[in-house]
Design an enzyme around this catalytic site. Structure first.
Site, PDB file in Angstrom:
ATOM      1  N   TYR A  66     -32.866   8.328  26.053  1.00  0.00           N
ATOM      2  CA  TYR A  66     -32.608   9.142  24.628  1.00  0.00           C
ATOM      3  C   TYR A  66     -33.536  10.449  24.801  1.00  0.00           C
ATOM      4  CZ  TYR A  66     -29.170   6.086  23.306  1.00  0.00           C
ATOM      5  OH  TYR A  66     -27.845   5.348  23.289  1.00  0.00           O
ATOM      6  N   ASN A 101     -19.262  11.524  19.907  1.00  0.00           N
ATOM      7  CA  ASN A 101     -20.304  12.043  20.242  1.00  0.00           C
ATOM      8  C   ASN A 101     -21.803  12.204  19.107  1.00  0.00           C
ATOM      9  OD1 ASN A 101     -18.973  12.603  22.251  1.00  0.00           O
ATOM     10  ND2 ASN A 101     -18.721  14.872  21.879  1.00  0.00           N
ATOM     11  N   HIS A 118     -20.292   7.152  16.262  1.00  0.00           N
ATOM     12  CA  HIS A 118     -21.361   6.363  17.045  1.00  0.00           C
ATOM     13  C   HIS A 118     -22.989   6.877  16.750  1.00  0.00           C
ATOM     14  CE1 HIS A 118     -18.359   5.154  20.268  1.00  0.00           C
ATOM     15  NE2 HIS A 118     -18.158   4.437  19.058  1.00  0.00           N
ATOM     16  N   GLY A 187     -11.153  15.175  25.533  1.00  0.00           N
ATOM     17  CA  GLY A 187     -12.466  14.706  26.362  1.00  0.00           C
ATOM     18  C   GLY A 187     -12.886  13.355  26.224  1.00  0.00           C
ATOM     19  N   THR A 188     -12.188  12.547  26.086  1.00  0.00           N
ATOM     20  CA  THR A 188     -12.324  11.011  25.947  1.00  0.00           C
ATOM     21  C   THR A 188     -11.657  10.456  26.948  1.00  0.00           C
ATOM     22  OG1 THR A 188     -12.611   9.236  24.412  1.00  0.00           O
ATOM     23  CG2 THR A 188     -10.849  10.627  24.029  1.00  0.00           C
TER      24      THR A 188
HETATM   25  C1  BJW Z   1     -13.401  16.597  29.983  1.00  0.00           C
HETATM   26  C2  BJW Z   1     -14.134  17.515  30.424  1.00  0.00           C
HETATM   27  C3  BJW Z   1     -13.892  18.955  30.068  1.00  0.00           C
HETATM   28  C4  BJW Z   1     -15.085  15.860  31.223  1.00  0.00           C
HETATM   29  N1  BJW Z   1     -12.773  18.988  29.288  1.00  0.00           N
HETATM   30  N2  BJW Z   1     -12.185  16.880  29.226  1.00  0.00           N
HETATM   31  C5  BJW Z   1     -13.197  -5.877  26.370  1.00  0.00           C
HETATM   32  C6  BJW Z   1     -11.926  -5.241  25.877  1.00  0.00           C
HETATM   33  C7  BJW Z   1     -11.977  -4.596  24.678  1.00  0.00           C
HETATM   34  C8  BJW Z   1     -13.047  -4.182  24.070  1.00  0.00           C
HETATM   35  C9  BJW Z   1     -14.144  -4.790  24.378  1.00  0.00           C
HETATM   36  C10 BJW Z   1     -14.166  -5.406  25.684  1.00  0.00           C
HETATM   37  N3  BJW Z   1     -15.628  -5.756  25.909  1.00  0.00           N
HETATM   38  C11 BJW Z   1     -16.196  -5.395  24.973  1.00  0.00           C
HETATM   39  C12 BJW Z   1     -15.644  -4.653  24.106  1.00  0.00           C
HETATM   40  C13 BJW Z   1     -16.051  -3.908  22.800  1.00  0.00           C
HETATM   41  C14 BJW Z   1     -16.711  -2.502  23.244  1.00  0.00           C
HETATM   42  C15 BJW Z   1     -15.737  -1.763  24.267  1.00  0.00           C
HETATM   43  O1  BJW Z   1     -14.780  -0.876  23.739  1.00  0.00           O
HETATM   44  N4  BJW Z   1     -16.057  -2.004  25.460  1.00  0.00           N
HETATM   45  C16 BJW Z   1     -15.195  -1.029  26.441  1.00  0.00           C
HETATM   46  C17 BJW Z   1     -16.169  -0.373  27.566  1.00  0.00           C
HETATM   47  C18 BJW Z   1     -14.347  -2.144  26.846  1.00  0.00           C
HETATM   48  N5  BJW Z   1     -17.101  -1.947  21.943  1.00  0.00           N
HETATM   49  C19 BJW Z   1     -18.140  -2.097  21.300  1.00  0.00           C
HETATM   50  O2  BJW Z   1     -18.839  -2.974  21.668  1.00  0.00           O
HETATM   51  C20 BJW Z   1     -18.103  -1.371  19.729  1.00  0.00           C
HETATM   52  N6  BJW Z   1     -18.569  -2.268  18.917  1.00  0.00           N
HETATM   53  C21 BJW Z   1     -17.635  -3.197  18.637  1.00  0.00           C
HETATM   54  O3  BJW Z   1     -16.864  -3.542  19.098  1.00  0.00           O
HETATM   55  O4  BJW Z   1     -18.229  -4.018  17.485  1.00  0.00           O
HETATM   56  C22 BJW Z   1     -17.633  -5.217  17.217  1.00  0.00           C
HETATM   57  C23 BJW Z   1     -18.244  -6.370  17.793  1.00  0.00           C
HETATM   58  C24 BJW Z   1     -19.467  -6.851  17.163  1.00  0.00           C
HETATM   59  C25 BJW Z   1     -20.231  -7.649  17.606  1.00  0.00           C
HETATM   60  C26 BJW Z   1     -19.903  -8.255  18.823  1.00  0.00           C
HETATM   61  C27 BJW Z   1     -18.716  -7.842  19.637  1.00  0.00           C
HETATM   62  C28 BJW Z   1     -17.994  -6.758  18.879  1.00  0.00           C
HETATM   63  C29 BJW Z   1     -19.346  -0.323  20.028  1.00  0.00           C
HETATM   64  C30 BJW Z   1     -19.021   0.619  21.037  1.00  0.00           C
HETATM   65  C31 BJW Z   1     -20.235   1.648  21.154  1.00  0.00           C
HETATM   66  C32 BJW Z   1     -20.272   2.519  22.121  1.00  0.00           C
HETATM   67  N7  BJW Z   1     -21.447   3.290  22.220  1.00  0.00           N
HETATM   68  C33 BJW Z   1     -21.714   4.426  23.267  1.00  0.00           C
HETATM   69  C34 BJW Z   1     -23.290   4.674  23.113  1.00  0.00           C
HETATM   70  C35 BJW Z   1     -23.333   5.492  21.631  1.00  0.00           C
HETATM   71  C36 BJW Z   1     -24.524   6.220  21.804  1.00  0.00           C
HETATM   72  C37 BJW Z   1     -25.005   7.146  22.540  1.00  0.00           C
HETATM   73  O5  BJW Z   1     -24.366   8.254  22.807  1.00  0.00           O
HETATM   74  O6  BJW Z   1     -25.890   6.771  23.353  1.00  0.00           O
HETATM   75  O7  BJW Z   1     -20.704   5.409  22.678  1.00  0.00           O
HETATM   76  S1  BJW Z   1     -20.994   4.155  24.905  1.00  0.00           S
HETATM   77  C38 BJW Z   1     -20.345   5.607  25.302  1.00  0.00           C
HETATM   78  O8  BJW Z   1     -18.739   5.329  25.127  1.00  0.00           O
HETATM   79  C39 BJW Z   1     -20.435   6.377  23.778  1.00  0.00           C
HETATM   80  C40 BJW Z   1     -19.355   7.287  23.723  1.00  0.00           C
HETATM   81  O9  BJW Z   1     -19.327   7.538  22.400  1.00  0.00           O
HETATM   82  C41 BJW Z   1     -18.345   6.062  24.217  1.00  0.00           C
HETATM   83  C42 BJW Z   1     -17.135   6.855  24.547  1.00  0.00           C
HETATM   84  O10 BJW Z   1     -17.088   7.458  25.780  1.00  0.00           O
HETATM   85  P1  BJW Z   1     -16.242   8.990  26.054  1.00  0.00           P
HETATM   86  O11 BJW Z   1     -16.773   9.829  24.708  1.00  0.00           O
HETATM   87  O12 BJW Z   1     -15.102   8.552  25.940  1.00  0.00           O
HETATM   88  O13 BJW Z   1     -16.903   9.531  27.394  1.00  0.00           O
HETATM   89  P2  BJW Z   1     -16.596   9.158  28.746  1.00  0.00           P
HETATM   90  O14 BJW Z   1     -17.602   9.756  29.842  1.00  0.00           O
HETATM   91  O15 BJW Z   1     -16.105   7.722  28.945  1.00  0.00           O
HETATM   92  O16 BJW Z   1     -15.328   9.955  29.127  1.00  0.00           O
HETATM   93  C43 BJW Z   1     -15.407  11.456  29.159  1.00  0.00           C
HETATM   94  C44 BJW Z   1     -13.991  12.084  29.327  1.00  0.00           C
HETATM   95  O17 BJW Z   1     -14.296  13.556  29.267  1.00  0.00           O
HETATM   96  C45 BJW Z   1     -13.419  11.877  30.682  1.00  0.00           C
HETATM   97  O18 BJW Z   1     -11.920  11.176  30.438  1.00  0.00           O
HETATM   98  C46 BJW Z   1     -13.224  13.224  31.135  1.00  0.00           C
HETATM   99  O19 BJW Z   1     -12.347  13.174  32.323  1.00  0.00           O
HETATM  100  C47 BJW Z   1     -13.210  13.954  30.341  1.00  0.00           C
HETATM  101  N8  BJW Z   1     -13.810  15.326  30.676  1.00  0.00           N
HETATM  102  N9  BJW Z   1     -15.252  17.119  31.227  1.00  0.00           N
HETATM  103  C48 BJW Z   1     -11.991  17.963  28.893  1.00  0.00           C
HETATM  104  N10 BJW Z   1     -14.533  20.073  30.231  1.00  0.00           N
END
Ligand code: BJW
Ligand code: ZN
Length: 248
Positions: A66, A101, A118, A187-188
């Site tokens: 962080y 973000n 988040h 971008g997600t």
């Molecule tokens: C461009 C570009 C350019 C590049 N132009 N584009 C199984 C099935 C379903 C769900 C689950 C499961 N197992 C677990 C879960 C739940 C879990 C989950 O969803 N997991 C998945 C991975 C499967 N979710 C959770 O745990 C959430 N809570 C929850 O469900 O609570 C209920 C619960 C309670 C108690 C017990 C169990 C459940 C919480 C999720 C929290 C996510 N946190 C993070 C960190 C945040 C803090 C930090 O930033 O440090 O959030 S992880 C990370 O992923 C961050 C992001 O916000 C999030 C999404 O990522 P994002 O933004 O999409 O980034 P990337 O890197 O994945 O993608 C980038 C994209 O940009 C790509 O597509 C590129 O192509 C593109 N790109 N350059 C346009 N120039």
């Protein structure tokens, strides 16, 4: 890019826009994404660092991540993609940003209606007494910030895996998505729940979904329009088209 007439018609008649953004929108500001080639930090997957157990096991490592990211964010500037979204506020009645973000770049670009699903990298809280601290006022003991009231561990005010999203913010974001005419997914990778319910609920209530990404994602097959390219290039072009349509 040449946009198809069907998309331009929708852009013209819309009153309310929602931008659902992820790490990719900040990539052109020099901030790494989580997944993909550029996405790994010291070979750790986000799932290995962004969870409370990892924090308790190794708070120094999680804090190193962080602190590193905060330095990057503080030295970064909003890019033309963030600015184009802010620019839409001059053209549409309602423009909301629902972001995954934590980097503050939408705010710094001038967007006024932002839902941070988040958390925010500038905020932190004590895991024992829940006192809040801004990042610039943290007091570190052996590289780990400690609460100056109870000496508890201080953690970033962000949402990790297995944790609930802030309920009020999520509900308000859902409401704004449900009243939108167009929901842009920018971008997600669209794989993290429950955030992804925001564009899905927009679609359920009749919004047009428009994806902007450099590659196809999990959700590409379910959107109405899929524009492939960098958000810092495509969003300014869409703003330009909207200016022509709205002001002639
Ligand atoms: C461009 C570009 C350019 C590049 N132009 N584009 C199984 C099935 C379903 C769900 C689950 C499961 N197992 C677990 C879960 C739940 C879990 C989950 O969803 N997991 C998945 C991975 C499967 N979710 C959770 O745990 C959430 N809570 C929850 O469900 O609570 C209920 C619960 C309670 C108690 C017990 C169990 C459940 C919480 C999720 C929290 C996510 N946190 C993070 C960190 C945040 C803090 C930090 O930033 O440090 O959030 S992880 C990370 O992923 C961050 C992001 O916000 C999030 C999404 O990522 P994002 O933004 O999409 O980034 P990337 O890197 O994945 O993608 C980038 C994209 O940009 C790509 O597509 C590129 O192509 C593109 N790109 N350059 C346009 N120039
Ligand atoms: Zn405390």
């Amino acid at each position: 890019m040449e946009f198809e007439k069907k998309f331009l018609d929708i852009l013209e008649s819309a009153d309310s826009l929602v931008f659902f953004t992820g790490a990719g929108i900040s990539a052109e500001s020099g901030i790494s994404t989580f997944r993909g080639e550029d996405g790994l930090w010291k070979k750790f997957k986000p799932e290995e660092l962004a969870n409370f157990d990892a924090f308790l096991r190794n708070p120094e490592l999680v804090w190193e991540w962080y602190k590193f990211r905060r330095d990057v964010v503080l030295n970064a500037e909003p890019n033309p993609g963030h600015k184009a979204i802010a620019g839409m506020e001059k053209l549409y009645d309602q423009v909301s940003v629902v972001t995954q973000n934590i980097d503050n770049l939408h705010r710094r670009a001038g967007s006024s209606n932002i839902f941070e699903l988040h958390g925010n990298i500038e905020k932190n809280y004590c895991i024992e007494c829940h006192s809040y601290f801004n990042s610039n006022e943290l007091e570190y003991v052996n590289k780990i910030p400690r609460c100056n009231l109870c000496n508890g561990l201080v953690r970033p005010d962000v949402v990790w895996f297995g944790e609930n999203l802030p309920h009020d913010i999520f509900s308000a974001a859902e409401k704004t998505a449900e009243s939108s005419d167009i929901c842009f997914l920018v971008g997600t990778s669209a794989i993290v729940y429950p955030a992804i319910y925001i564009p899905l609920s927009a679609r359920e209530t009749g919004a047009t979904l428009v994806e902007i990404n450099i590659e196809k994602t999990e959700i590409s097959g379910e959107v109405n329009f899929c524009f492939t390219g960098k958000s810092g290039e495509l969003l300014p072009q869409i703003l330009q088209e909207a200016e022509k349509l709205k002001h002639g």
